[in-house]
Scaffold this motif. Structure first.
Motif, short mmCIF file in Angstrom:
data_model
loop_
_atom_site.label_atom_id
_atom_site.label_comp_id
_atom_site.label_asym_id
_atom_site.label_seq_id
_atom_site.Cartn_x
_atom_site.Cartn_y
_atom_site.Cartn_z
N UNK A 291 -34.23 -10.93 -27.23
CA UNK A 291 -34.31 -9.98 -28.29
C UNK A 291 -33.80 -8.72 -28.00
N UNK A 292 -33.87 -7.95 -26.90
CA UNK A 292 -33.37 -6.95 -26.59
C UNK A 292 -31.97 -6.66 -26.62
N UNK A 293 -31.41 -7.88 -26.29
CA UNK A 293 -29.77 -8.05 -26.25
C UNK A 293 -29.37 -8.07 -27.66
N UNK B 299 -47.22 -4.27 -21.32
CA UNK B 299 -48.09 -4.12 -22.60
C UNK B 299 -48.75 -5.34 -23.00
N UNK B 300 -48.03 -6.59 -22.72
CA UNK B 300 -48.68 -7.78 -22.98
C UNK B 300 -49.45 -8.34 -21.81
N UNK B 301 -49.61 -7.49 -21.06
CA UNK B 301 -50.54 -8.06 -19.65
C UNK B 301 -49.76 -9.01 -18.63
N UNK B 302 -48.39 -8.77 -18.49
CA UNK B 302 -47.74 -9.63 -17.61
C UNK B 302 -47.31 -8.58 -16.62
N UNK B 303 -47.11 -9.20 -15.31
CA UNK B 303 -46.65 -8.37 -14.36
C UNK B 303 -45.07 -7.98 -14.57
N UNK B 304 -44.79 -6.83 -13.84
CA UNK B 304 -43.35 -6.42 -13.77
C UNK B 304 -42.50 -7.57 -13.21
N UNK B 305 -41.65 -7.99 -13.89
CA UNK B 305 -40.78 -9.22 -13.33
C UNK B 305 -39.61 -8.78 -12.18
N UNK C 50 -37.98 -4.01 -20.78
CA UNK C 50 -38.50 -5.38 -20.36
C UNK C 50 -39.82 -5.29 -19.75
N UNK C 51 -39.76 -4.37 -18.58
CA UNK C 51 -40.92 -4.17 -17.65
C UNK C 51 -42.25 -3.64 -18.63
N UNK C 52 -41.86 -2.58 -19.22
CA UNK C 52 -42.88 -1.96 -20.32
C UNK C 52 -43.69 -2.81 -21.33
#
Length: 159
Positions: A115-117, A142-148, A136-138
């Motif tokens: 989506x960002x692309x 915000x969706x409660x996933x870890x930094x990829x 992406x990380x932010x």
């Protein structure tokens, strides 16, 4: 912003729920586009179709995890189509396992990345990559996933 996500399934691999795909794409687009209405097509494919697309449109042999095709329509057309995202289900599944991530976390990352692309973000140049990775990380956090990106400090420091 009103978001319409058309999802096409062309894979027999395990896939995330359509509501999750819509949520992840919506999280990436919200506040980052001035359009009142946005349409995105998502196609979930297997390796053969992705390899063909990758070679046709990027000149690269083999498969990849996600491709994005911004619509780039003339503004006078006033059509809300932002573009198309193609995600290769088997590649995402294997990558998640190899990277020690949950399937959901990696699918979320790929949907957000695609989506960002569509919004024009890129990662070819190092500085652009830092911006995109931080965003992406932010969004993921915000969706409660870890930094990829397995950074040693919180992802916010990139912003």
């Amino acid at each position: 912003m009103k978001l319409l996500v058309d999802i096409q399934t062309a894979s027999s691999e395990p896939l995330p729920a359509e509501e999750d795909l819509r949520k992840w794409i919506g999280a990436a687009l919200t506040g980052r586009t001035t359009l009142e209405q946005v349409e995105v097509s998502v196609r979930l494919v297997d390796q053969d179709e992705m390899a063909q697309l990758n070679e046709t449109y990027r000149g690269k042999k083999g498969t990849t995890n996600v491709l994005s095709f911004p619509a780039n329509l003339p503004t006078e057309l006033d059509i809300p189509l932002l573009g198309d995202i193609v995600i290769c289900a088997p590649v995402v599944g294997v990558e998640a396992t190899q990277q020690g991530k949950s399937q959901s976390a990696h699918w979320a990352h790929m949907a957000i990345h695609g989506a960002l692309h569509l919004l024009g973000y890129d990662h070819i140049e190092e500085e652009d990559a830092k911006i995109m990775e931080a965003l992406e990380s932010t969004i993921l956090m915000d969706l409660n996933y870890a930094c990829p990106y397995n950074l040693t400090r919180p992802c916010e420091y990139l912003l």
